[in-house]
Design a protein around this motif. Structure first.
Motif, short mmCIF file in Angstrom:
data_model
loop_
_atom_site.label_atom_id
_atom_site.label_comp_id
_atom_site.label_asym_id
_atom_site.label_seq_id
_atom_site.Cartn_x
_atom_site.Cartn_y
_atom_site.Cartn_z
N CYS A 188 -2.65 5.10 2.37
CA CYS A 188 -2.01 5.40 3.65
C CYS A 188 -2.00 4.20 4.58
O CYS A 188 -0.97 3.90 5.20
CB CYS A 188 -2.72 6.56 4.34
SG CYS A 188 -2.20 8.20 3.80
N TYR A 189 -3.12 3.52 4.69
CA TYR A 189 -3.30 2.56 5.78
C TYR A 189 -3.50 1.12 5.33
O TYR A 189 -3.49 0.22 6.16
CB TYR A 189 -4.50 2.99 6.65
CG TYR A 189 -4.42 4.43 7.07
CD1 TYR A 189 -3.47 4.85 8.01
CD2 TYR A 189 -5.26 5.40 6.52
CE1 TYR A 189 -3.39 6.19 8.39
CE2 TYR A 189 -5.18 6.74 6.90
CZ TYR A 189 -4.25 7.13 7.82
OH TYR A 189 -4.15 8.44 8.19
N HIS B 83 0.82 -1.22 0.00
CA HIS B 83 0.00 0.00 0.00
C HIS B 83 0.85 1.26 0.00
O HIS B 83 0.42 2.29 -0.53
CB HIS B 83 -0.96 0.01 1.19
CG HIS B 83 -0.33 -0.22 2.52
ND1 HIS B 83 0.54 -1.25 2.78
CD2 HIS B 83 -0.47 0.44 3.71
CE1 HIS B 83 0.91 -1.22 4.05
NE2 HIS B 83 0.32 -0.19 4.63
N ILE B 84 2.05 1.21 0.57
CA ILE B 84 2.89 2.42 0.61
C ILE B 84 4.14 2.29 -0.25
O ILE B 84 4.93 3.23 -0.35
CB ILE B 84 3.30 2.79 2.05
CG1 ILE B 84 4.17 1.69 2.67
CG2 ILE B 84 2.08 3.08 2.91
CD1 ILE B 84 4.94 2.14 3.90
N ILE B 85 4.34 1.13 -0.88
CA ILE B 85 5.48 0.91 -1.77
C ILE B 85 4.94 0.34 -3.07
O ILE B 85 4.18 -0.63 -3.06
CB ILE B 85 6.49 -0.08 -1.14
CG1 ILE B 85 7.02 0.46 0.19
CG2 ILE B 85 7.65 -0.34 -2.10
CD1 ILE B 85 7.87 -0.54 0.96
N TRP B 86 5.34 0.93 -4.18
CA TRP B 86 4.89 0.39 -5.46
C TRP B 86 5.93 0.66 -6.54
O TRP B 86 6.78 1.55 -6.42
CB TRP B 86 3.53 0.96 -5.86
CG TRP B 86 3.43 2.45 -5.98
CD1 TRP B 86 3.69 3.21 -7.08
CD2 TRP B 86 3.00 3.36 -4.97
NE1 TRP B 86 3.47 4.54 -6.82
CE2 TRP B 86 3.04 4.66 -5.52
CE3 TRP B 86 2.59 3.21 -3.64
CZ2 TRP B 86 2.69 5.80 -4.80
CZ3 TRP B 86 2.25 4.35 -2.91
CH2 TRP B 86 2.29 5.61 -3.49
N PRO B 87 5.89 -0.13 -7.66
CA PRO B 87 6.89 0.01 -8.71
C PRO B 87 6.82 1.37 -9.40
O PRO B 87 5.74 1.97 -9.52
CB PRO B 87 6.52 -1.11 -9.70
CG PRO B 87 5.77 -2.10 -8.88
CD PRO B 87 5.00 -1.29 -7.88
N LEU B 88 7.97 1.83 -9.84
CA LEU B 88 8.07 3.11 -10.52
C LEU B 88 9.08 2.95 -11.66
O LEU B 88 10.17 2.41 -11.46
CB LEU B 88 8.54 4.19 -9.54
CG LEU B 88 8.58 5.64 -10.00
CD1 LEU B 88 7.18 6.13 -10.37
CD2 LEU B 88 9.16 6.52 -8.91
N ALA C 169 7.92 8.32 5.69
CA ALA C 169 7.49 8.49 7.08
C ALA C 169 6.49 7.42 7.49
O ALA C 169 6.50 6.94 8.64
CB ALA C 169 6.89 9.88 7.28
N ARG C 170 5.64 7.01 6.57
CA ARG C 170 4.68 5.95 6.90
C ARG C 170 5.39 4.61 7.11
O ARG C 170 4.99 3.81 7.95
CB ARG C 170 3.60 5.83 5.82
CG ARG C 170 2.67 7.02 5.78
CD ARG C 170 1.24 6.60 5.41
NE ARG C 170 0.74 5.59 6.30
CZ ARG C 170 0.31 5.81 7.56
NH1 ARG C 170 0.33 7.03 8.06
NH2 ARG C 170 -0.12 4.82 8.30
#
Length: 506
Positions: free
Chosen positions: A426-427, A81-86, A153-154
Motif C-alpha cells: 500500500c505505502y 509498490h502499487i504497480i507490478w508486471p502481470l 485509487a492509491r
C-alpha cells in the motif's frame, strides 16, 4: 489559506491529481478541489491495469497504444509498490479471431514501444499446464504477453500527495459551484464540507471533472461551447479465485469484446469489464443484472468449472467520460483523450481547459500535454519533469520492491507477515511512517478491524485525506472486501469517535 492561484483544478481523479502534481512541480500555485473523496468515481472503478490496450489495435488507435505501452515502463519505475508486471494468457478460440491475427496483433504490441522490464509475447500449449488447468479441454493453444497491474485509487492518492508536497493545496469534500470569468482571472465559488462558501481567484482552470465535465463547462457559462461527451458504464464482478497461478486471463467474446479475469486481493478474481451506454447520475451508477449475466456467460464459455450468481461476492461500476466520436458502438468509442481549451475573446482572458476521455495508463502524459498547452497561457516555461520522478513510497533502491520488503522483514520482525506485506504494497517506503514509532504490535494501537490498526488509520487521516470508513476500506486499502459487517461497522465507529473527539477539542 490562499485566495489567489495560478491554477484551479476541478476534479480529484487521476487526471486532476496528475495535472495538479505536474503544475505544482513547475512552480505554479495550485488548488485542487474534489466534491467527494479522491478517486471516488471513475478512477477507483477501473480494471486496475496499466496496459497498452491490445484490443485498441483493431480500431487503429496506434498512437494511443504506443503512448500507453511507453508509459508502462515509466510508471513501473515511479511506483513499484502499487504497480507490478502481470502476465496475460489469451486462449485461442477457434470460432473467433484466427491465430494469425492474434500473432500479428501481439507482434505489434511487442514492437510499438521499447521494453526494458517486460518480456515479449509467446505461444503456449495449454494441456497439462497451469494456465490450461481452469479451462475447458477444447482450449489447447494460447498466447501470453505482459502488461501491468495497478492499485488505481492509491495511484490517485499518491499523485495528490506529491502535488501537496510540491506546494499544491488539496481540498476534498469541496464542490466548485460556479465559475465567473473576469478580465484576467476566474472567480470560483467553492462549497466546503461544512456547507460554507469560499471564493477564490485563479488565472486558469482545469476542468477534470470526469463524468461531470460538461456540467462544469455550463457552470463557467460556456454551455453552448461544450464538446460532445459520451458516458459509458463499465462494471466488474469479484468471485472466489478461479485459478492457482498468478497470471491473468483475457477472454474473447463473440460480440467482439473481451473480458479480463485477474487475480485480486489474494483470494479472489476480478472479472470485467462491460461497455454500456449510460445516461443517469454518475454518482448513482450500479451494475445491472444483465451485466452480471453477460460477464458470467462470457467467462463460463472458457471455464471448466462454471461460475454462478452465488459466486459473486462483490461488484462495482464506473462511468467513463469519453469524447463522443459519434461511433454507434460503445465499445469502439475512442479511449484517447481530447482537450478543449477556451481562452476567451480578449488577449488577457483567463483560460479553461476541459478534459474528455483518457486512460489511467496515460494519465501522466495527459497531464504533461495539458501543461504544455497551459504553460504559454500562464507564462510558465518550466520544463517537463515527471517522466523520471518517483511517486510517494516508490523511492526504493533501483525500484526493487522485493529487496525493500526483505529489508522491512529484517527490521520489523515483530510485525505479522500478512500485515507487513500489505503495508509495503500500500505505502511502499511511506510504511516506515506508520511503523517507525512502534516496537511491538501493541504500540500500533487498537486493532480496529482484522489487520487494520489505529496507527494506519491515523496515517490515512493525517496524510491521505481519509474522512470515513468507506475512504479506507474501499479505496485506500480494499480491506472491506474480506470483512464481515460487524468489522466494517467497527471502522465506521472509529471514525465517529474521532469526530466526537475533534468536536470536544474545539
Amino acid at each position: 489559506m490562499n485566495s489567489t492561484y495560478d491554477l484551479l483544478v476541478v476534479g480529484g481523479g487521476i487526471n486532476g491529481t496528475g495535472i495538479a502534481r505536474d503544475a505544482a512541480g513547475r512552480g505554479l500555485s495550485v488548488l485542487l478541489v474534489e466534491q467527494r473523496d479522491l478517486a471516488s468515481a471513475t478512477s477507483s472503478s477501473s480494471t486496475k491495469l496499466i496496459h497498452g490496450g491490445l484490443r485498441y489495435l483493431e480500431h487503429y488507435e496506434f498512437r494511443l497504444v504506443r503512448e500507453a505501452l511507453q508509459e508502462r515502463e515509466v510508471l513501473l519505475a515511479a511506483a513499484p509498490h502499487i504497480i507490478w508486471p502481470l502476465t496475460f494468457v489469451l486462449p485461442h478460440h477457434k470460432g473467433l479471431r484466427p491465430q494469425w491475427m492474434l500473432r500479428a496483433g501481439l507482434f505489434l504490441y511487442d514492437h510499438l514501444a521499447k521494453r526494458k522490464r517486460l518480456p515479449g509475447s509467446k505461444a503456449l500449449n495449454l494441456p497439462g499446464s497451469p494456465e490450461g488447468n481452469p479451462l475447458k479441454p477444447q482450449f489447447t493453444r494460447a498466447f501470453s504477453y505482459s502488461d501491468c497491474w495497478v492499485d488505481d485509487a492509491r495511484l490517485v492518492v499518491l499523485n495528490a500527495q506529491d502535488a501537496q508536497a510540491r506546494g499544491a493545496e488539496i481540498r476534498t469534500r469541496t464542490r466548485c459551484a460556479n465559475l465567473v470569468r473576469k478580465d484576467d482571472h476566474w472567480d470560483a465559488e467553492l462549497i466546503q464540507a461544512d456547507g460554507s462558501s469560499r471564493t477564490v481567484k485563479a488565472r486558469a482552470v482545469v476542468n477534470a471533472a470526469g463524468p461531470w465535465v460538461t456540467k462544469m463547462v455550463e457552470n463557467a457559462g460556456l454551455g453552448d461551447k461544450a464538446a460532445g461527451l459520451r458516458l459509458v458504464k463499465g462494471s466488474h464482478i469479484i468471485v472466489p479465485r478461479i485459478h492457482d497461478h498468478d497470471h491473468c486471463y483475457i477472454f474473447q467474446n463473440d460480440d467482439g469484446r473481451i473480458a479480463f479475469a485477474i487475480p485480486y486481493q489474494g483470494k479472489y478474481s476480478l472479472i470485467g469489464t462491460t461497455d454500456v451506454p449510460y445516461d443517469g447520475d454518475p454518482a448513482k451508477v450500479r451494475i445491472s443484472d444483465q451485466e452480471v449475466d453477460y460477464l458470467l456467460d462470457l467467462v463460463n464459455g472458457y471455464l471448466a468449472k462454471p461460475l454462478t450468481r452465488d459466486d459473486v461476492v462483490w461488484d462495482y461500476s464506473g462511468v467513463r467520460p469519453l469524447y463522443d466520436d459519434k461511433n454507434a458502438n460503445a465499445s469502439a468509442v475512442t479511449r484517447d483523450y481530447v482537450f478543449d481549451l477556451d481562452t476567451g475573446t480578449t488577449g488577457n482572458a483567463p483560460a479553461i481547459l476541459s478534459i474528455y476521455g483518457g486512460k489511467i495508463t496515460t494519465y501522466r502524459r495527459l497531464a504533461e500535454h495539458a501543461m504544455q498547452k497551459l504553460s504559454p497561457v500562464l507564462g510558465n516555461s518550466a520544463p517537463d519533469w515527471t517522466a523520471k520522478a518517483t511517486l510517494p513510497g516508490g523511492d526504493m533502491a533501483d525500484g526493487d520492491f522485493e529487496r525493500f520488503i526483505g529489508e522491512l522483514r529484517s527490521r520489523f520482525d515483530w510485525v505479522p507477515t500478512i500485515l507487513l506485506e500489505r503495508l509495503a504494497r500500500c505505502y511502499g517506503t511511506a510504511s516506515l511512517t506508520i511503523l517507525d514509532n512502534a516496537k511491538s504490535v501493541a504500540e500500533l494501537g487498537q486493532e480496529v478491524a482484522p489487520n487494520l490498526y489505529e496507527a494506519e488509520l491515523q496515517y490515512l487521516v493525517t496524510h491521505e485525506w481519509a474522512c470515513d470508513a468507506d475512504d479506507v476500506l474501499w479505496r485506500r486499502t480494499k480491506l472491506g472486501l474480506g470483512m464481515a459487517q460487524d468489522q466494517i461497522d467497527a471502522v465506521h465507529q472509529w471514525f465517529f469517535n474521532q469526530a466526537r473527539l475533534g468536536q470536544a477539542a474545539q
